[in-house]
Design an enzyme around this catalytic site. Structure first.
Site: not given
Length: 113
Positions: A8, A10-12
């Site tokens: 994903n 958007r996930c760090s």
């Protein structure tokens, strides 16, 4: 080495894991699992191969987890919910020739790369 990351962007943690793989010289297949989710059977195989309980593979902090009243749900109920709602899948899963890991913490992938 063949490797796949269920990612994903958007996930760090997912981004850092992808960077870690690339720094190790691995150019993994990137599966944006929210767009192309694994099937229920694939998800079950990954969780079993990672050696973790289904409850560790679900994102309990997602609002949908509470909305679906999944607290105390069975493994089958959790797998059904994750298959129907991939936002509930914890990330990232990394699959290589050496095994499968949920990269939480990121260092957990070290023994499969």
């Amino acid at each position: 080495m063949d490797a796949t990351i269920y990612h994903n962007p958007r996930c760090s943690t997912s981004r850092k894991t992808l960077d870690k793989l690339k720094e190790a010289g691995i150019e993994p297949t990137v599966v944006k699992y929210l767009d192309t989710p694994p099937s229920r059977a694939e998800l079950k195989r990954m969780i079993e191969a990672a050696g973790i309980p289904v409850s560790k593979a679900v994102r309990k902090r997602e609002a949908l987890y509470s909305e679906l009243k999944l607290d105390g749900a069975s493994d089958d109920q959790l797998l059904d919910a994750m298959a129907a709602n991939p936002i509930l899948i914890e990330r990232p899963f990394v699959v290589t020739d050496k095994g499968v890991r949920l990269a939480r913490p990121i260092e957990s992938v070290d023994d499969i790369i």
